[in-house]
Design a protein around this motif. Sequence first.
Motif, PDB file in Angstrom:
ATOM      1  N   ALA A  60      -3.332   2.083   3.495  1.00 32.91           N
ATOM      2  CA  ALA A  60      -2.373   2.727   2.597  1.00 32.91           C
ATOM      3  C   ALA A  60      -1.190   1.816   2.290  1.00 32.91           C
ATOM      4  CB  ALA A  60      -1.880   4.042   3.206  1.00 32.91           C
ATOM      5  N   SER A  61      -0.798   0.980   3.246  1.00 30.58           N
ATOM      6  CA  SER A  61       0.310   0.043   3.026  1.00 30.58           C
ATOM      7  C   SER A  61      -0.051  -0.965   1.938  1.00 30.58           C
ATOM      8  CB  SER A  61       0.643  -0.702   4.324  1.00 30.58           C
ATOM      9  OG  SER A  61       0.638   0.157   5.437  1.00 30.58           O
ATOM     10  N   TRP A  62      -1.237  -1.531   2.059  1.00 33.61           N
ATOM     11  CA  TRP A  62      -1.706  -2.493   1.052  1.00 33.61           C
ATOM     12  C   TRP A  62      -1.874  -1.824  -0.309  1.00 33.61           C
ATOM     13  CZ3 TRP A  62      -2.323  -7.691   2.024  1.00 33.61           C
ATOM     14  CH2 TRP A  62      -2.306  -8.090   3.356  1.00 33.61           C
ATOM     15  N   ASN A  63      -2.456  -0.628  -0.314  1.00 35.56           N
ATOM     16  CA  ASN A  63      -2.656   0.079  -1.584  1.00 35.56           C
ATOM     17  C   ASN A  63      -1.336   0.429  -2.260  1.00 35.56           C
ATOM     18  OD1 ASN A  63      -5.432  -0.009  -1.386  1.00 35.56           O
ATOM     19  ND2 ASN A  63      -5.632   2.046  -0.535  1.00 35.56           N
ATOM     20  N   GLY A  64      -0.319   0.732  -1.449  1.00 35.96           N
ATOM     21  CA  GLY A  64       1.000   1.011  -2.010  1.00 35.96           C
ATOM     22  C   GLY A  64       1.554  -0.184  -2.760  1.00 35.96           C
ATOM     23  N   MET A  65       1.373  -1.368  -2.191  1.00 36.07           N
ATOM     24  CA  MET A  65       1.847  -2.592  -2.848  1.00 36.07           C
ATOM     25  C   MET A  65       1.029  -2.883  -4.108  1.00 36.07           C
ATOM     26  SD  MET A  65       4.462  -3.765  -1.286  1.00 36.07           S
ATOM     27  CE  MET A  65       4.533  -5.393  -2.026  1.00 36.07           C
ATOM     28  N   ILE A  66      -0.280  -2.718  -4.008  1.00 30.35           N
ATOM     29  CA  ILE A  66      -1.138  -2.956  -5.175  1.00 30.35           C
ATOM     30  C   ILE A  66      -0.748  -2.026  -6.320  1.00 30.35           C
ATOM     31  CG2 ILE A  66      -3.508  -2.698  -6.028  1.00 30.35           C
ATOM     32  CD1 ILE A  66      -4.463  -3.703  -3.280  1.00 30.35           C
ATOM     33  N   SER A  67      -0.567  -0.746  -6.010  1.00 27.41           N
ATOM     34  CA  SER A  67      -0.175   0.229  -7.044  1.00 27.41           C
ATOM     35  C   SER A  67       1.160  -0.138  -7.674  1.00 27.41           C
ATOM     36  CB  SER A  67      -0.086   1.631  -6.434  1.00 27.41           C
ATOM     37  OG  SER A  67      -1.343   2.049  -5.963  1.00 27.41           O
ATOM     38  N   GLY A  68       2.099  -0.587  -6.838  1.00 28.88           N
ATOM     39  CA  GLY A  68       3.418  -0.961  -7.349  1.00 28.88           C
ATOM     40  C   GLY A  68       3.353  -2.126  -8.313  1.00 28.88           C
TER      41      GLY A  68
ATOM     42  N   ALA B  56      -1.055  -8.057  -7.944  1.00 33.08           N
ATOM     43  CA  ALA B  56      -1.882  -6.996  -7.372  1.00 33.08           C
ATOM     44  C   ALA B  56      -3.211  -7.562  -6.873  1.00 33.08           C
ATOM     45  CB  ALA B  56      -2.132  -5.906  -8.408  1.00 33.08           C
ATOM     46  N   ARG B  57      -3.802  -8.459  -7.658  1.00 31.43           N
ATOM     47  CA  ARG B  57      -5.079  -9.067  -7.264  1.00 31.43           C
ATOM     48  C   ARG B  57      -4.905  -9.936  -6.021  1.00 31.43           C
ATOM     49  NH1 ARG B  57     -10.333 -10.126  -9.189  1.00 31.43           N
ATOM     50  NH2 ARG B  57     -11.394 -10.968  -7.362  1.00 31.43           N
ATOM     51  N   LYS B  58      -3.770 -10.613  -5.917  1.00 34.25           N
ATOM     52  CA  LYS B  58      -3.494 -11.440  -4.732  1.00 34.25           C
ATOM     53  C   LYS B  58      -3.449 -10.563  -3.481  1.00 34.25           C
ATOM     54  CE  LYS B  58      -0.303 -15.031  -3.073  1.00 34.25           C
ATOM     55  NZ  LYS B  58       0.060 -14.435  -1.784  1.00 34.25           N
ATOM     56  N   MET B  59      -2.767  -9.414  -3.592  1.00 35.63           N
ATOM     57  CA  MET B  59      -2.718  -8.463  -2.476  1.00 35.63           C
ATOM     58  C   MET B  59      -4.130  -7.966  -2.144  1.00 35.63           C
ATOM     59  SD  MET B  59       0.051  -7.377  -0.894  1.00 35.63           S
ATOM     60  CE  MET B  59       1.762  -7.912  -0.937  1.00 35.63           C
ATOM     61  N   PHE B  60      -4.886  -7.647  -3.167  1.00 38.50           N
ATOM     62  CA  PHE B  60      -6.246  -7.147  -2.990  1.00 38.50           C
ATOM     63  C   PHE B  60      -7.100  -8.160  -2.240  1.00 38.50           C
ATOM     64  CE2 PHE B  60     -10.643  -6.750  -4.484  1.00 38.50           C
ATOM     65  CZ  PHE B  60     -10.906  -5.404  -4.257  1.00 38.50           C
ATOM     66  N   ASP B  61      -6.997  -9.427  -2.633  1.00 33.39           N
ATOM     67  CA  ASP B  61      -7.784 -10.482  -1.999  1.00 33.39           C
ATOM     68  C   ASP B  61      -7.374 -10.724  -0.545  1.00 33.39           C
ATOM     69  OD1 ASP B  61      -7.980 -12.506  -5.038  1.00 33.39           O
ATOM     70  OD2 ASP B  61      -9.247 -10.876  -4.302  1.00 33.39           O
ATOM     71  N   GLU B  62      -6.104 -10.450  -0.215  1.00 32.42           N
ATOM     72  CA  GLU B  62      -5.609 -10.675   1.145  1.00 32.42           C
ATOM     73  C   GLU B  62      -5.903  -9.506   2.080  1.00 32.42           C
ATOM     74  OE1 GLU B  62      -1.457 -11.433   0.736  1.00 32.42           O
ATOM     75  OE2 GLU B  62      -1.733 -13.414  -0.181  1.00 32.42           O
ATOM     76  N   MET B  63      -6.307  -8.369   1.530  1.00 36.55           N
ATOM     77  CA  MET B  63      -6.528  -7.174   2.352  1.00 36.55           C
ATOM     78  C   MET B  63      -7.607  -7.414   3.403  1.00 36.55           C
ATOM     79  SD  MET B  63      -6.422  -3.959  -0.315  1.00 36.55           S
ATOM     80  CE  MET B  63      -6.517  -2.697   0.984  1.00 36.55           C
ATOM     81  N   PRO B  64      -7.320  -7.077   4.665  1.00 36.66           N
ATOM     82  CA  PRO B  64      -8.355  -7.214   5.691  1.00 36.66           C
ATOM     83  C   PRO B  64      -9.448  -6.168   5.564  1.00 36.66           C
ATOM     84  CG  PRO B  64      -6.352  -6.259   6.628  1.00 36.66           C
ATOM     85  CD  PRO B  64      -6.025  -6.651   5.216  1.00 36.66           C
ATOM     86  N   GLU B  65      -9.097  -5.010   5.007  1.00 39.33           N
ATOM     87  CA  GLU B  65     -10.059  -3.929   4.802  1.00 39.33           C
ATOM     88  C   GLU B  65      -9.673  -3.157   3.549  1.00 39.33           C
ATOM     89  OE1 GLU B  65     -11.631   0.117   7.086  1.00 39.33           O
ATOM     90  OE2 GLU B  65     -10.181  -1.217   8.055  1.00 39.33           O
TER      91      GLU B  65
END
Length: 533
Positions: free
Chosen positions: A208-216, A226-235
Amino acid sequence: MIFSRRSNLPSIKETAHRVNQLALPHGGERYRSTPAAAQSYPDAFSWVSAIRSSSQNGRFKDALCLYTRMQGSPFVPTTFAISAALKACARIPAKVSGTAIHAQVHKFGHERDVYVQTALVDLYSKLGDMGIARKVFDEMPARNVVSWNSILFGFWRAGDLLAARRVFDEIPVKDAISWNSMIAGYAKAGDMPQAESFFRQMPHKNVASWNGMISGYILKGNVAAARKMFDEMPERSNVSWIEMISAYAKCGAVHSSRELFDQREDKDLGSWNAMIACYAQNSWPKEAILLFGEMLETGDLKYGLEVESYMSRIGIELDDHLRTALVDLHAKCGSMDKAYKLFNSLSRRDLVSYSAMIMGCGINGRVSDAIHLFDKMVNEKMSPNAITFTGLLTAYNHAGMVDEGYQCFSSMMNVYRVPPSADHYAIVVDLLGRTGRLEEAMSLITSMTVKPHTGVWGALLLSCKIHGNVELGEIAAKHCIELETESESSGYIILLANIYASVGRWDDAKRLRREVEEKSLAKTPGCSWLGLG
């Protein structure tokens, strides 16, 4: 105390009557006793279990009906029953019933119970009454992390950033929900530096923390971040995939959406819907239909079922993504009544859905509807995009409203700062040309900020045929022939031959037609923008 036995809240007798007479939030209907809510239970434990089960499983009206019926039993509602009923009131929402149950909290002496008081804070926070929520919170003799998070969420929901920050700083033990509330709150407010600051400080991040940043970042229009955050997500969760697929769709990056879609092995309905919506919203209706067929085939169902009836038969409710895709498809097929019905049923109308409707009105000649939708969209503080203007300009073109269309084209560049594509120029050239303003059309082409394609020159060529303008017709035909392959240029040659014939230049007309025949070219009198009328 905010609420005392001498407060203005109703008595228990009045409360019981009011709870039994509660109105539904829509349509003025009363709560109906469903089969689950209609039965009686032999002991207090059974009543409480039924109420809690209904509330926890999202059957909030059942939970409230059961709580109401419990008033007529020999058993007094416990703290667990009251907490579950308050949760139901918060979700429906039902302010009258929530206020009534609040009165019962004091009647039954539960004003010191942390779970009941937390449910009250959550109720008033979700109802937007932060004054009472804060008073209940301040008077709590003991608080848990859920209490803190409820009041924190309430301030974010109310848009009070300073109050939310003060609450966060006061929380003695912060959990993931506390941190995520701050991240999501700042992201929603558009303050991504602050959101990222909390994200980096968060000791244990979850999905949820990662998704919050992606949504923002998506809300800010920064799809790269947003794509950079998505690519860095561990799950990644379903939400992660759908957010990114939809983000690329909104900015027209269809291939990037499909790339992500293909990467996902365990596709759920949301992923299919997002990709189908991407195709439909970006004017790829054929691909949308084909992908929908693939989705049906993965469920071993016959391809070609009509979308709404298919969803209805298997019990899946259309969400806004797929509903918007269907709006676009129905509009492009000319079923405007169906498109309007779907559009009006959207829970939230956004730029994509408005643009789909405007485009549909445009290609179906409903100019007044297109203008009305555009004005309504702008009044709702949405900035039109290139697709919006394609639909609006097409509407003006169908209606032959030259001055209005040209004014729309000018406002597109000068007011809304949307750079016109060659397709936009083609519509305006066609609009000017069909009404005989060929010199203006030619002048517009020579001033284009992008390279004209065959649609632009083809529109001018067709107008020259209509008005018998040989000089500009020759120029337009020359460019069309240069831009197309030899096998695809026959339509333009035939059009030029027809222009020659219309002014009595029979020899030139025969020469061109003979040229087509000698090269065994197929006679195709048309081009990509010749069907605008």
